[in-house]
Design a protein around this motif. Structure first.
Motif, PDB file in Angstrom:
ATOM      1  N   CYS A   1       2.110   2.141  -3.539  1.00 44.16           N
ATOM      2  CA  CYS A   1       1.075   2.405  -4.543  1.00 44.16           C
ATOM      3  C   CYS A   1       0.561   3.834  -4.412  1.00 44.16           C
ATOM      4  O   CYS A   1       0.502   4.395  -3.306  1.00 44.16           O
ATOM      5  CB  CYS A   1      -0.091   1.428  -4.389  1.00 44.16           C
ATOM      6  SG  CYS A   1       0.314  -0.270  -4.846  1.00 44.16           S
TER       7      CYS A   1
ATOM      8  N   ASP B   1      -3.812   3.834  -8.467  1.00 45.33           N
ATOM      9  CA  ASP B   1      -3.554   2.400  -8.346  1.00 45.33           C
ATOM     10  C   ASP B   1      -4.693   1.712  -7.601  1.00 45.33           C
ATOM     11  O   ASP B   1      -5.514   2.350  -6.952  1.00 45.33           O
ATOM     12  CB  ASP B   1      -2.241   2.150  -7.606  1.00 45.33           C
ATOM     13  CG  ASP B   1      -1.474   0.996  -8.227  1.00 45.33           C
ATOM     14  OD1 ASP B   1      -2.138   0.107  -8.784  1.00 45.33           O
ATOM     15  OD2 ASP B   1      -0.233   0.998  -8.157  1.00 45.33           O
TER      16      ASP B   1
ATOM     17  N   GLU C   1      -7.332  -4.472   0.264  1.00 42.71           N
ATOM     18  CA  GLU C   1      -7.994  -4.602   1.551  1.00 42.71           C
ATOM     19  C   GLU C   1      -7.322  -5.707   2.363  1.00 42.71           C
ATOM     20  O   GLU C   1      -6.357  -6.324   1.921  1.00 42.71           O
ATOM     21  CB  GLU C   1      -9.478  -4.908   1.341  1.00 42.71           C
ATOM     22  CG  GLU C   1     -10.214  -3.805   0.577  1.00 42.71           C
ATOM     23  CD  GLU C   1     -11.685  -4.121   0.387  1.00 42.71           C
ATOM     24  OE1 GLU C   1     -12.077  -5.276   0.644  1.00 42.71           O
ATOM     25  OE2 GLU C   1     -12.438  -3.217  -0.008  1.00 42.71           O
TER      26      GLU C   1
ATOM     27  N   PHE D   1      -9.351  -6.425  -3.777  1.00 44.12           N
ATOM     28  CA  PHE D   1      -8.877  -5.110  -4.211  1.00 44.12           C
ATOM     29  C   PHE D   1     -10.001  -4.394  -4.940  1.00 44.12           C
ATOM     30  O   PHE D   1     -10.886  -5.012  -5.541  1.00 44.12           O
ATOM     31  CB  PHE D   1      -7.617  -5.224  -5.078  1.00 44.12           C
ATOM     32  CG  PHE D   1      -7.842  -5.859  -6.420  1.00 44.12           C
ATOM     33  CD1 PHE D   1      -8.061  -5.094  -7.555  1.00 44.12           C
ATOM     34  CD2 PHE D   1      -7.819  -7.245  -6.546  1.00 44.12           C
ATOM     35  CE1 PHE D   1      -8.256  -5.688  -8.794  1.00 44.12           C
ATOM     36  CE2 PHE D   1      -8.013  -7.846  -7.778  1.00 44.12           C
ATOM     37  CZ  PHE D   1      -8.238  -7.061  -8.905  1.00 44.12           C
TER      38      PHE D   1
ATOM     39  N   ARG E   1      -2.468   6.083  -4.335  1.00 45.08           N
ATOM     40  CA  ARG E   1      -3.888   5.878  -4.062  1.00 45.08           C
ATOM     41  C   ARG E   1      -4.794   6.536  -5.086  1.00 45.08           C
ATOM     42  O   ARG E   1      -5.972   6.206  -5.166  1.00 45.08           O
ATOM     43  CB  ARG E   1      -4.220   6.395  -2.667  1.00 45.08           C
ATOM     44  CG  ARG E   1      -3.507   5.621  -1.559  1.00 45.08           C
ATOM     45  CD  ARG E   1      -3.937   6.081  -0.190  1.00 45.08           C
ATOM     46  NE  ARG E   1      -3.276   5.307   0.859  1.00 45.08           N
ATOM     47  CZ  ARG E   1      -3.488   5.493   2.156  1.00 45.08           C
ATOM     48  NH1 ARG E   1      -4.344   6.432   2.570  1.00 45.08           N
ATOM     49  NH2 ARG E   1      -2.854   4.740   3.035  1.00 45.08           N
ATOM     50  N   ASP E   2      -4.261   7.482  -5.845  1.00 43.77           N
ATOM     51  CA  ASP E   2      -5.086   8.163  -6.841  1.00 43.77           C
ATOM     52  C   ASP E   2      -5.169   7.395  -8.150  1.00 43.77           C
ATOM     53  O   ASP E   2      -6.118   7.576  -8.919  1.00 43.77           O
ATOM     54  CB  ASP E   2      -4.533   9.562  -7.121  1.00 43.77           C
ATOM     55  CG  ASP E   2      -4.640  10.470  -5.910  1.00 43.77           C
ATOM     56  OD1 ASP E   2      -5.577  10.265  -5.110  1.00 43.77           O
ATOM     57  OD2 ASP E   2      -3.781  11.360  -5.768  1.00 43.77           O
TER      58      ASP E   2
ATOM     59  N   PRO F   1      -9.307   2.531  -8.171  1.00 41.35           N
ATOM     60  CA  PRO F   1      -9.256   3.908  -7.663  1.00 41.35           C
ATOM     61  C   PRO F   1     -10.480   4.689  -8.128  1.00 41.35           C
ATOM     62  O   PRO F   1     -11.124   4.340  -9.125  1.00 41.35           O
ATOM     63  CB  PRO F   1      -7.970   4.462  -8.270  1.00 41.35           C
ATOM     64  CG  PRO F   1      -7.783   3.683  -9.527  1.00 41.35           C
ATOM     65  CD  PRO F   1      -8.314   2.304  -9.243  1.00 41.35           C
TER      66      PRO F   1
ATOM     67  N   GLU G   1      -6.550  -0.408  -4.738  1.00 45.22           N
ATOM     68  CA  GLU G   1      -6.475  -0.345  -3.293  1.00 45.22           C
ATOM     69  C   GLU G   1      -6.691  -1.741  -2.713  1.00 45.22           C
ATOM     70  O   GLU G   1      -7.709  -2.386  -2.967  1.00 45.22           O
ATOM     71  CB  GLU G   1      -7.531   0.614  -2.744  1.00 45.22           C
ATOM     72  CG  GLU G   1      -7.510   0.744  -1.227  1.00 45.22           C
ATOM     73  CD  GLU G   1      -8.551   1.716  -0.709  1.00 45.22           C
ATOM     74  OE1 GLU G   1      -8.791   1.727   0.516  1.00 45.22           O
ATOM     75  OE2 GLU G   1      -9.134   2.448  -1.538  1.00 45.22           O
TER      76      GLU G   1
ATOM     77  N   ARG H   1       0.830  -1.209   0.000  1.00 47.51           N
ATOM     78  CA  ARG H   1       0.000   0.000   0.000  1.00 47.51           C
ATOM     79  C   ARG H   1       0.864   1.259   0.000  1.00 47.51           C
ATOM     80  O   ARG H   1       0.493   2.271  -0.593  1.00 47.51           O
ATOM     81  CB  ARG H   1      -0.923  -0.015   1.213  1.00 47.51           C
ATOM     82  CG  ARG H   1      -1.925  -1.163   1.233  1.00 47.51           C
ATOM     83  CD  ARG H   1      -2.900  -1.041   2.406  1.00 47.51           C
ATOM     84  NE  ARG H   1      -3.765  -2.208   2.512  1.00 47.51           N
ATOM     85  CZ  ARG H   1      -3.581  -3.193   3.392  1.00 47.51           C
ATOM     86  NH1 ARG H   1      -2.553  -3.136   4.252  1.00 47.51           N
ATOM     87  NH2 ARG H   1      -4.395  -4.233   3.418  1.00 47.51           N
TER      88      ARG H   1
END
Length: 556
Positions: A179, A184, A188, A214, A181-182, A217, A186, A176
């Motif tokens: 990566c 790629d 869990e 996952f 976040r905008d 985004p 996400e 995480r």
């Protein structure tokens, strides 16, 4: 008949009219004496009698012909009525057979008779159950084998799970962090599935299987499409689905790579090599292939696995300095297969699979292609296998609460899995897998009373499990436990569209692949034949590696 009588009357009337005594001809002469007249009358009467006899014979012949014709018509009518009655009876019999077949299929997962008893049904095609001649070891031998060879071998499963889970937590946290976040996916928290988390794994080395859900985004979203939502789906695609990638508001796919600055090593997940879009970092690396299939908005399973492997590699490089072991990819035919390699030469395998949740249920789409020949393969890389692993774990836990203390259901599955594993090493893999063993056990759990699973019933229930598998193999039919099974408790929360779907036959490949079927049946009976000797040998000689604990990692 009426025509013949009319002819007779006409001849008589004509004879009377032409009689010389009533209407004498003009040139006729009256006989000279009475004797001559009588003689002529007698001659004429004889002629009339002869003519009458001839006419009566003709009438009789006509009457006989008419009666024969009527009789033939009556016989034809009777035959027609009999044929109609036979057609009606055949139709009724066919309807009755269909009703019986439907009833048999609806109740095929009901309680099965014991193979060792004397009142059970005979299996079709073999003139009796071959299991009668292949008895398993007695209760005492099975109990001793289970306690010393299986229970002791799985005693370190808890420590193995704890070690793997701790390492995976650290690995996913590192993933995480690398990566964006905008742009790629996400990740869990992971979910433990299969035999390791259902407490029945016996194969060595112990293997943890973990799902990592996952999500895309913002502003993208996944829209799963099940096979059962379509009216016509080929049989080889049953159990699979596709995942459509759209914007959150349902608009067609777009890309935000031209709106958000990407990191130097970040990849756009929606564009390919020929899209003409380059990362904002100015790096020299070309774009990876897009995660969606080319010229399609459906997610490509193989592209997802490639991306996941790259992401895991980067995450491991970030934390590798903390551990005294190496991490490598395991089996090439199992994407997501990883292996922890210790300096001592020992290793610890586990499988980390990226999955996509199906709406709000506990169903998950997995990109991992099944290795078992009897599970089939997807038609294209956009087909994702629908996994019920979480539901299977939940069902076993829910059922265990209602079973007696020390129930033998998992013991049966462990012994069967042990025998299958040893047979596969002896003669090579067949079309029968641990998943089929578990499916058979789930059907029996749903059909049997809770009291039937007492620990003292281990030998009887194990024999019944093999009887169930034998019958399924001979019929080439083993239905998926959840799909189309309305007997599954509603408390499981299974989606209604799956409950009402057509059942999936896990043994359907056996209908198409005769060689695979023959080898599987031969291997199955060979396993049962070898079972008494194998269990006795392992009961006397417990492998030393079963008692060794898993190696521990040392953080620097």
């Amino acid at each position: 008949m009426a025509l013949g009588l009319f002819r007779v009357c006409l001849v008589v009337v004509t004879a009377i009219i032409n009689h010389p005594l009533l209407f004498p001809r003009e040139n006729a002469t009256v006989p000279e004496n009475e004797e001559e007249i009588i003689r002529k009358m007698q001659e004429h009467q004889e002629k009339l009698q002869l003519e009458q006899l001839r006419l009566e014979e003709e009438v009789s012949r006509l009457v006989a012909e008419k009666e024969a014709l009527q009789q033939a018509e009556e016989e034809g009518q009777q035959q027609s009525e009999a044929h109609t009655a036979w057609d009606l009876w055949s139709t009724l019999c066919m309807i009755l057979f269909l009703i019986i077949e439907i009833w048999r299929q609806d109740h095929q997962d009901g309680p099965f008779p014991e193979c060792l008893g004397g009142d059970e049904d005979e299996l079709s095609g073999l003139g009796g159950s071959p299991l009668r001649g292949l008895p398993l070891p007695n209760k005492a031998t099975l109990g001793h084998f289970y306690e010393h060879c299986i229970r002791s071998a799985t005693g370190d499963a808890t420590r193995t799970r704890e070690f793997v889970e701790g390492f995976v937590d650290d690995l996913l946290e590192a993933l995480r962090s690398v990566c964006n976040r905008d742009t790629d996916m996400e990740m869990e928290d992971f979910i433990g599935v299969d035999s390791m988390y259902e407490n029945w794994q016996v194969e060595r080395p112990l293997l943890c299987q973990l799902f990592v859900p996952f999500i895309p985004p913002e502003p993208y979203s996944f829209h799963p499409e099940l096979w059962c939502s379509s009216l016509s789906v080929p049989l080889d695609r049953q159990g699979y689905g596709q995942i459509k990638v759209t914007l959150a508001d349902g608009d067609p796919l777009g890309c935000i790579c031209d709106k958000t600055k990407l990191g130097e090593d970040m990849l756009c997940l929606l564009h390919g090599r020929n899209s003409g879009v380059q990362p904002s970092g100015g790096g020299s690396h070309e774009m990876e292939d897009l995660l969606c299939s080319r010229e399609s908005s459906y997610l490509d399973a193989m592209q997802v696995m490639k991306w996941f492997q790259v992401a895991l590699t980067r995450a491991w490089h970030r934390i590798s300095h903390k551990y005294e072991f190496d991490l490598a990819f395991g089996q090439l035919d199992t994407p997501g297969s990883l292996k922890i390699k210790f300096r001592s030469g020992k290793f610890m395998p586990f499988i980390l699979t990226p999955v996509i949740q199906c709406n709000d249920s506990d169903l998950f789409f997995i990109p991992q292609l099944p290795k078992e020949p009897c599970r089939g393969t997807p038609a294209s890389s956009t087909d994702w296998l629908l996994s019920f692993a979480v539901y299977e774990r939940q069902f076993l836990r829910m059922t265990a609460k209602a079973l007696p203390e020390g129930a033998c259901h998992l013991s049966c599955l462990q012994i069967a899995s042990f025998l299958l594993s040893k047979q596969s090493r002896l003669t090579g893999p067949s079309g029968l897998s641990n998943y089929h063993l578990k499916t058979a056990l789930l059907h029996l759990l749903l059909s049997r009373r809770a009291a039937d699973w007492k620990g003292s019933q281990l030998d009887v229930r194990l024999q019944e499990l093999f009887c169930f598998l034998e019958r399924s193999l001979l019929e080439k039919k083993l239905h998926h436990f959840f799909v189309g099974n309305r007997k599954v408790p509603e408390a499981m929360g299974l989606p209604e569209v799956v409950r009402r779907a057509e059942p999936i036959n896990l043994f359907r490949p056996f209908v198409l692949q005769r060689t695979l079927y023959r080898s599987t049946v031969d291997s199955f009976y060979e396993m049962l034949k070898n079972a008494p000797t194998l269990i006795s040998e392992y009961s006397l000689h417990v492998p030393s590696d079963h008692a060794s604990p898993p190696p521990k990692a040392v953080a620097l």
